[in-house]
Design an enzyme around this catalytic site. Structure first.
Site, short mmCIF file in Angstrom:
data_model
loop_
_atom_site.label_atom_id
_atom_site.label_comp_id
_atom_site.label_asym_id
_atom_site.label_seq_id
_atom_site.Cartn_x
_atom_site.Cartn_y
_atom_site.Cartn_z
N ASP A 38 0.73 -1.17 -0.07
CA ASP A 38 0.08 0.12 0.10
C ASP A 38 1.06 1.05 -0.04
OD1 ASP A 38 -2.31 1.38 0.00
OD2 ASP A 38 -2.65 1.25 2.16
N HIS A 39 0.31 2.13 -0.67
CA HIS A 39 0.98 3.55 -0.77
C HIS A 39 2.52 3.47 -1.08
CE1 HIS A 39 -2.11 6.40 0.23
NE2 HIS A 39 -2.81 5.33 0.93
N LYS A 66 -9.22 9.33 9.91
CA LYS A 66 -8.97 7.87 10.44
C LYS A 66 -9.87 7.27 11.20
CE LYS A 66 -5.35 7.62 7.68
NZ LYS A 66 -5.26 6.84 6.56
N HIS A 124 -10.15 4.86 0.17
CA HIS A 124 -9.19 4.62 1.41
C HIS A 124 -9.58 5.48 2.54
CE1 HIS A 124 -5.29 3.94 -1.11
NE2 HIS A 124 -6.26 3.57 -1.89
N GLU A 128 -3.13 -0.47 -8.24
CA GLU A 128 -4.18 0.67 -7.82
C GLU A 128 -3.38 2.03 -7.65
OE1 GLU A 128 -7.19 0.24 -4.70
OE2 GLU A 128 -6.24 1.84 -3.55
ZN LIG Z 1 -4.79 5.84 1.36
#
Ligand SMILES: [Zn+2]
Length: 513
Positions: free
Chosen positions: A170-171, A324, A372, A282
Site C-alpha cells: 500500500d502507498h 481515520k 481509502h 491501484e
Molecule cells: Zn490511502
C-alpha cells in the site's frame, strides 16, 4: 483420513479445528498449546507427506507419518506452495476489501467476517486482501513486508480460508518500495504519487497555471503543451449517463496539478511491469489536500492510459473529510465534527461526487473506485456501492488496531489506561501526518472514569482518532504487552473483529447484515 486419530494425543488435543485442511492423501492443521503454534502434517506414510515443509518427523498412531513444523517463514512459503489459494494473486474487477493489520493478529477475525458475510442472503462475491500495509506503517510497526504477508498467511490458514487472496503493498512511492514488496510476494501494488500532486493549482492565477503547465516533464509524459491542448481542450467526453465538457482552462489546471504525478506513476508502472511477476495496480491520490474534480479524473486516467499504465482500481480524493477510524465528516467549510451543516447535506454532496467518478471509471476503464481511509465509513459504503454498481474496493487499516484496544479496554483496563495516557501525551506530535480533527480537550479525564466505562471510549469519534493516530507510539512503548494480551484473548479479539468487519463488508457484498 481422520487427523485426530492419527496424531499423538497431546497434539490431537491442541488442533485448531478450523485449520484442518486436506491435501492429497495428507492433512494439514495448526496446533496451538503452551509451546506456541506449530503446523502439523499427517499422512498414511512418509511418502505421502508433501516434501516442501521443514519439521520434525513423529510417529503417529497406526503407522501414520506425522511432521511437526515450526511456524516460520520457510513453512509459510511451503504453505503457499501447497495451498495455492493462500498465494497472493491479482483479483481483477470483483468487489474487494483490504484489511490492514498492524499487529499481525487480526486475520482470523477478518476471515470470520468474510465467511459470515458470504453466508448472508443475497451475498455477491467479495475478494479478500488480508495482507495490506503501507511502507509508512511498516516503519511505525517495525515489521517487514514479508512479515506482514506471513502473518496474514498463517492467519488465513488458521481460520480455514479457502478463497483466493490478494496482498496489497500500500502507498508505494518509490521503485525500491516496489522491489521490496515484489520480493515478498505481494500481488496488488498501490502507487501513491501524492507528493507529486500540486494542490496549489486549484487556486493559482491563470498565468501561474500557464507557467506550471509549460514546465511539466514533457519528455517523460511523451507529449507537449500543444498536444495537451489539442487532445483535451474543448472536448466533450461521453460518460454514458452524462457528458462532461473539458474547458481549456480546467485542462491546464488539471495538468499543472497532476502532470508530475502522472509521470511518476508511469515510471513506477514501467518498473513493476519490467519485473516479470503477476500484479495488479491501484493508483491513489487520496492523501492530497484538495478534492479531485471530475475533469481532473478524466485527464488523469486518460493520460495514464495513453502512457500504457493499466490499473484495476483508482482512489481519487473525494469531497469532504475522510478521517481515520471514524465515519465521514463532510465538507470542512460547511461542517465540523463539533456541529455544523447536516450530515445529510454532506452525504448528498458526496453522493453526487461519487456518481461522477463512477461514471468516469466505467467509461474509461472499467476499473474499481477505491475507498481509502475506509475504516468505519458506514454512511459512505451504500453510496459508493450504489454509484459503482459494486465495482469498488474498500481499504481499511487502523480500525483493527482500535478493535484490539476495545478488547484491552474490556479485559486489561490497566494496560488500556497506560496506552490511553501515552496517546494523550503523544497526540500533538503524532497527528502531524494524518487528517484528523480531534483536539486534546476532546480527551476525557481517564482518572475519573471507572474501568467499566473504558470500552465506551471506542464508541466516540474524537477519542478514537487520538487512539488511532498514536498507534506507532503505543506499539513502540507497549507493543509486547499489547500483542501478548491479544494473544491471550485471541478468541475475544476474533469475535470483536468479526462483528465490526461484518458491518464493513456486507454493503460491498450487497448483503444485509
Ligand atoms: Zn490511502
Amino acid at each position: 483420513m481422520n487427523l485426530y486419530q492419527s496424531l499423538p494425543s497431546d497434539l490431537a488435543d491442541s488442533v485448531v479445528p478450523a485449520s484442518v485442511t486436506p491435501l492429497g492423501a495428507a492433512v494439514l492443521a495448526l496446533v496451538r498449546d503452551s509451546a506456541g503454534d506449530r503446523l502439523i502434517l499427517a499422512a498414511p506414510n512418509a511418502e505421502a507427506l508433501p516434501a516442501s515443509f521443514h519439521g520434525e518427523p513423529q510417529a503417529g498412531a497406526g503407522g501414520m507419518a506425522v511432521l511437526v513444523c515450526p511456524r516460520n517463514a520457510a513453512n509459510a512459503a511451503a504453505l503457499c506452495a501447497a495451498l495455492p489459494n493462500l498465494r497472493p494473486e491479482p483479483l481483477g474487477l470483483t468487489a474487494s476489501a483490504g484489511c490492514g493489520d498492524r499487529l499481525g493478529l487480526a486475520t482470523p477475525g477478518h476471515v470470520r467476517a468474510f465467511h459470515t458475510v458470504a453466508a448472508l442472503p443475497g451475498a455477491q462475491p467479495l475478494a479478500a486482501i488480508f495482507a495490506q500495509q503501507s511502507i509508512r506503517e511498516n516503519a511505525r510497526t517495525g515489521r517487514t513486508p514479508a512479515e506482514v504477508l506471513d502473518d496474514a498467511t498463517w492467519g488465513a490458514f488458521e481460520a480455514g480460508w479457502r478463497g483466493a487472496v490478494g496482498a496489497d503493498a500500500d502507498h508505494l512511492k518509490t521503485t525500491s518500495d516496489i522491489d521490496a514488496c515484489v520480493a515478498a510476494g505481494y500481488s496488488f501494488f498501490t502507487f501513491d504519487p501524492g507528493a507529486h500532486v500540486d494542490s496549489a493549482a486549484d487556486s493559482d492565477a491563470p498565468a501561474e497555471i500557464e507557467r506550471k503547465a509549460a514546465a511539466l516533464p514533457w519528455t517523460e509524459l511523451e507529449s507537449s503543451l500543444a498536444d495537451l491542448r489539442a487532445r483535451y481542450a474543448g472536448q466533450s467526453v461521453d460518460l454514458g449517463d452524462r457528458r462532461l465538457r473539458l474547458e481549456a482552462e480546467s485542462v491546464l489546471r488539471a495538468a499543472a496539478k497532476y502532470g508530475h504525478a502522472i509521470a511518476h506513476v508511469s515510471a513506477l508502472y514501467r518498473h513493476l511491469a519490467g519485473l516479470g511477476v503477476p500484479f495488479e495496480v491501484e493508483v491513489s491520490v487520496d492523501e492530497t489536500e484538495t478534492p479531485t474534480t471530475h475533469a481532473e479524473h478524466i485527464y488523469f486516467a486518460s493520460e495514464l492510459r495513453r502512457l500504457g499504465v493499466q490499473w484495476v482500481s483508482l482512489a481519487p480524493r473525494y469531497v469532504g473529510r475522510f478521517e481515520k477510524g471514524i465515519d465521514y465528516l463532510g465538507d470542512p467549510s460547511t461542517s465540523s465534527p463539533h456541529g455544523g451543516a447536516s450530515q445529510g447535506q454532506a452525504l448528498d454532496a458526496l453522493r453526487a461526487d461519487l456518481a461522477g467518478h463512477a461514471a468516469i471509471a466505467r467509461a474509461l476503464g472499467p476499473y474499481k473506485l477505491s475507498l481509502h481511509s475506509g475504516s468505519d465509513k458506514f454512511s459512505v459504503y451504500p453510496l459508493i456501492v450504489a454509484a459503482t454498481d459494486g465495482c469498488a474496493h474498500l481499504k481499511t487499516a487502523g480500525t483493527s488496531y482500535l478493535e484490539g484496544l476495545r478488547v484491552l479496554a474490556r479485559v486489561e483496563p490497566a494496560l488500556f489506561r497506560a496506552i490511553a495516557a501515552l496517546a494523550g501525551e503523544r497526540y500533538p506530535a503524532d497527528r502531524a501526518t494524518y487528517h484528523v480533527s480531534a483536539e486534546l480537550n476532546d480527551w476525557p479525564a481517564l482518572a475519573q472514569m471507572d474501568d467499566a466505562e473504558l470500552p465506551a471510549l471506542l464508541e466516540r469519534d474524537m477519542p478514537r482518532e487520538i487512539l488511532h493516530v498514536t498507534f506507532g507510539s503505543a506499539l513502540a512503548q507497549f507493543g509486547g504487552e499489547i500483542k501478548a494480551a491479544l494473544v491471550r484473548y485471541r478468541q475475544l479479539y476474533a469475535e470483536v473483529l468479526e462483528s465490526h468487519f461484518v458491518r464493513h463488508l456486507a454493503p460491498f457484498a450487497r448483503a444485509a447484515p
